[in-house]
Every structure is written in C-alpha cells, then in structure tokens.
Design an enzyme around this catalytic site. Structure first.
Site, PDB file in Angstrom:
ATOM      1  N   ASN A  89      -1.205   6.792  -6.892  1.00 47.97           N
ATOM      2  CA  ASN A  89      -0.686   5.444  -7.164  1.00 47.97           C
ATOM      3  C   ASN A  89      -1.372   4.832  -8.380  1.00 47.97           C
ATOM      4  OD1 ASN A  89      -2.990   5.465  -5.545  1.00 47.97           O
ATOM      5  ND2 ASN A  89      -2.405   3.688  -4.344  1.00 47.97           N
ATOM      6  N   HIS A 228      -5.947   9.810   6.365  1.00 46.68           N
ATOM      7  CA  HIS A 228      -6.534   8.695   7.140  1.00 46.68           C
ATOM      8  C   HIS A 228      -5.904   8.455   8.517  1.00 46.68           C
ATOM      9  CE1 HIS A 228      -3.167   6.892   5.022  1.00 46.68           C
ATOM     10  NE2 HIS A 228      -3.829   6.763   3.897  1.00 46.68           N
ATOM     11  N   ASP A 301     -11.131   7.486   1.484  1.00 44.27           N
ATOM     12  CA  ASP A 301     -10.088   6.544   1.062  1.00 44.27           C
ATOM     13  C   ASP A 301     -10.721   5.409   0.252  1.00 44.27           C
ATOM     14  OD1 ASP A 301      -7.695   5.286   0.598  1.00 44.27           O
ATOM     15  OD2 ASP A 301      -7.290   4.771   2.693  1.00 44.27           O
ATOM     16  N   HIS A 305     -10.728  -2.721  -5.226  1.00 43.19           N
ATOM     17  CA  HIS A 305      -9.916  -3.845  -5.692  1.00 43.19           C
ATOM     18  C   HIS A 305     -10.863  -4.875  -6.311  1.00 43.19           C
ATOM     19  CE1 HIS A 305      -6.172  -2.515  -3.917  1.00 43.19           C
ATOM     20  NE2 HIS A 305      -6.768  -2.320  -2.761  1.00 43.19           N
ATOM     21  N   PHE A 319      -4.482  -4.078   0.592  1.00 41.19           N
ATOM     22  CA  PHE A 319      -5.174  -3.191   1.540  1.00 41.19           C
ATOM     23  C   PHE A 319      -6.185  -2.321   0.789  1.00 41.19           C
ATOM     24  CE2 PHE A 319      -1.046  -3.877   3.667  1.00 41.19           C
ATOM     25  CZ  PHE A 319      -1.445  -4.126   4.976  1.00 41.19           C
TER      26      PHE A 319
HETATM   27 ZN   LIG Z   1      -2.968   6.115   2.170  1.00 41.78          ZN
END
Ligand SMILES: [Zn+2]
Length: 420
Positions: A89, A228, A301, A305, A319
């Site tokens: 992403n 996850h 993970d 941010h 998230f």
């Molecule tokens: Zn994910």
C-alpha cells in the site's frame, strides 16, 4: 574477522556457551577460546539468528511523511531484524515491472537489511476490481502477492490470482477481511466495545475471508499466508485447513499476542490497529496456535503514521501501530518471562520458522551459514521510550512500558549494522 566472545549461542534449538568467529559474510568457526580479529564481549548476552518479519510498512514511495525505507530498515536493524517483507500500500503501486524497478532501486540505495517487496494482487491494490497486477511479469521482483490493507472482494478474482501464484510458486499474502462486515468499526466488537460505546468490527469479518481463501487455496494448490491472524475461530479454521493438506500458513503480531481489547485506552488512537485487539480467549488461542504450530511466525505489522493523524481520536485516526524496534522485548517480557512460551519457541517464530514458511535461507547459527545474528541482553530492564525510536512512527501504545530484553548488536552478512 569478528569474534563473538563468551556468549550464550542459540544453536540447534539449544543454548550453548561458546565463541563464534565471523569472516567476511560467513560464520567460519564455533568453538571455545577463539580470539581473532575484532572481539565483541558477549558475556551474559544471548546470540541468536537475526529476526525476520513477514509484514512491515515502510511507506515508501508515496508516504515518506510516515516512514522511509532508509529509516524503516535502520529501525528494523535496531529491533534485531535483517529480513522484512514490505507491504504494497504505497504509491506508485508495485503492480508493474516499471514500478517495481523504481521501488527496488530505492531499496537498493537505502535499505541496510534484506527488504523484499510484495507485489499487488489486484492492479490498484484496492481489492475491488477484477483486474490483476502483472503478476507473471513482476514475479522475479517480488516475494509474493498481497493487497494488504484490503481484502480481495470477489471470489473469482482471488481464484484467478491463486491459480497464477500457484504456477509461479509465490505465496498469496492475504489481509483477510470481508469489507461488507466491517460496519465502520474502530475496535473489536464484543462486550468491551459495547461497554465503552465504540463501534465494533465483528471478528467473523476476518474468519469469513480466511474460509473463502483457504477453500480456494485448497483447490488451486496456491500457498495462502494469512496476515495478522487475530481471532480464535480463525486459528481453529487454519488448523483445520492445515490438517486436510491445504498449503496455508499464518502469522500473528506481537500486539495480538500480548494485549486484548480491555487494555485499550479509548482516548488514545495508538491503540487502534487492523485487525483490532480482540478478547482474552482470542489472545490465548493465538498463543496456543504458536505452540502447536498453527501460527507459523510472528510479524510486527509495523505501521507508522504521523502524530497529527493519530491525534484525530480512535474513531477517525488511521489503523496501525509501529513496533519493529520493540517486538522482542515485548514478547520476551509478556510471553517468555511469564512462562507462557519458551525462549526457544519465541526465537524460532521470529526467524527460523519464517524462513521455513517462505522457503527463504534461514539465519541459523552454524559453520558455513551467512552471519545474520542478533545479540541480546535478556536482563536489561528499561522503559520503552518512543522518542528513542529510529522509525518516524512514534504511534505505539506501549510507550513507557517496562520491559526486559535489549538488542545490543545486529549483524547482517557479517557486518555490524546496529550496535550499542
Ligand atoms: Zn493488513
């Protein structure tokens, strides 16, 4: 040459007091009384295979305000890692040869560890459309395929992707959530979410998509790796699919292994991640899964941010939490020091077992293997301080927590890439 002197070395699932000699990139001798080259005094320290992480977000290219490959890889080294899988992403998306060449050129220039990029499953990584990324073309440039952050909406799209992935012998690294079942939640739906009045995401949103993807993996023969994993029913389902010969593996994060929804401070968005922290039973099922092999490996993970983004509050903030610099001390303190799991199991789940899962060269300590080593002071007792993070992401709920276990050195290919 480097001699690691007088350490306790994790060799063949045992702890042995011995010296380790490194020449260039390799371990060339393991025995007592080595005194060659640079001597690193490892008395009282644990010498372990360096860690591997199948799930990190270094946010580059595209989101350098959150993290960069330069800082992310150094943060990983500080956490004891020398291998990571980068999630897709980012922008531009890892969906074409052109984009992957560009992304890999940044990795080549800035990463001090082995950073392997995942390629997208769907072309725009949204998981929504039918159009797949150029999976065959990009195969030599990626470690697997993922739309992490998004589930893949249509079964037929995942079916096509898995057929191609199976042919290419690359894993589908799957963020499993049924997007119709999220209901705008920000925490796990359960007694706690009702008590504090926050909108919940039902755990079944995860289990549903695992069920579909596992069924598709069974018929296509693709390797499905579930990201996850967070819910007891998901662990049970993965255990079942393993028992019937499906090529399925999964990871769990440090936060899902040590924390539950009741730990959340609703006024602090640093407790917000996807999937959200679930119940005590779910957490215990993940630990059981680690022990019986259902959960193959531990992945952070690591999801940085900015402070501004996290200041929006638990309902509106994005998230994700960071964690690559503090995963070992958290897990060691909460799982090993409390006798929930052994140190052997923890070290394996953070390294050897991830190599097995993805058919990578392992970091085990034996003569002839490349020297990828993490040296740890297990007795160091200190408070986590987010301001000491190398990572741009300070978004952790564990700031101020007292932990045991500090990484003293990380060695990659015979070179010290982190050292105190
Ligand atoms: Zn994910």
């Amino acid at each position: 040459m480097i001699t690691l002197k007088n350490g306790l070395v994790f060799i063949e699932n045992d702890f042995v007091k011995t010296d380790v000699l490194i020449d260039n990139d390799k371990i060339i001798k393991i025995s007592n009384d080595i005194n060659e080259g640079q001597i690193i005094d490892c008395k009282g320290l644990l010498i372990a295979p360096s860690f591997m992480d199948s799930h990190v977000h270094f946010r580059e290219p595209g989101y350098e305000q959150k993290e960069t490959i330069y800082l992310g890889s150094r943060a990983a080294a500080k956490g004891g890692y020398t291998t990571v899988f980068l999630m897709p992403n980012i922008n531009p998306k890892p969906n074409s040869i052109e984009n992957l060449k560009y992304i890999n050129s940044i990795i080549e220039k800035d990463s001090i560890i082995d950073s392997y990029q995942t390629g997208c499953i769907t072309f725009d990584q949204s998981g929504l459309g039918d159009k797949l990324s150029n999976m065959e073309e990009i195969a030599p440039y990626v470690c697997g395929y993922s739309d992490d952050g998004c589930g893949v909406y249509k079964s037929s799209t995942m079916f096509e992707a898995m057929k191609i992935a199976a042919k290419l012998d690359k894993p589908i690294i799957s963020h499993c959530e049924d997007r119709d079942m999220l209901f705008g939640g920000c925490v796990h739906e359960g007694e706690w979410s009702k008590k504090v009045g926050l909108k919940g995401i039902p755990g079944v949103s995860e289990t549903l998509e695992i069920a579909r993807n596992a069924a598709l993996a069974k018929v296509t023969g693709a390797h499905l790796h579930v990201c996850h994993t967070s819910i007891k029913e998901s662990v049970d389902l993965i255990r079942y699919y393993k028992s019937i010969g499906c090529n399925i593996s999964c990871e769990a994060t440090p936060h899902h292994l040590i924390s539950i929804d009741e730990d959340i401070n609703p006024n602090d968005a640093n407790w917000k991640m996807n999937p959200p922290l679930a119940s005590r039973e779910d957490r215990d099922a993940l630990i059981e899964g680690l022990k019986d092999g259902t959960v193959n490996c531990i992945a952070t993970d690591h999801a940085p941010h900015t402070e501004e983004e996290k200041a929006r509050g638990i309902e509106k903030a994005p998230f994700g939490i960071t964690g690559i610099e503090i995963s070992f001390p958290l897990l060691y303190t909460e799982l090993v020091k409390t006798n929930k799991i052994s140190l052997n199991l923890l070290l394996n789940k953070m390294s050897h077992d991830m190599a097995e899962t993805f058919k990578l060269k392992n970091h085990d300590i034996y003569v002839g293997n490349e020297a990828n080593i993490t040296i740890i002071d297990l007795d160091a007792h200190y408070q986590i301080d987010k301001n000491t993070f190398i990572s741009k992401g300070k978004n952790t709920p564990y700031d101020g927590k007292w932990v045991y276990g500090k990484i003293k050195y990380t060695i990659k290919g015979g070179k010290i890439i982190y050292g105190m």
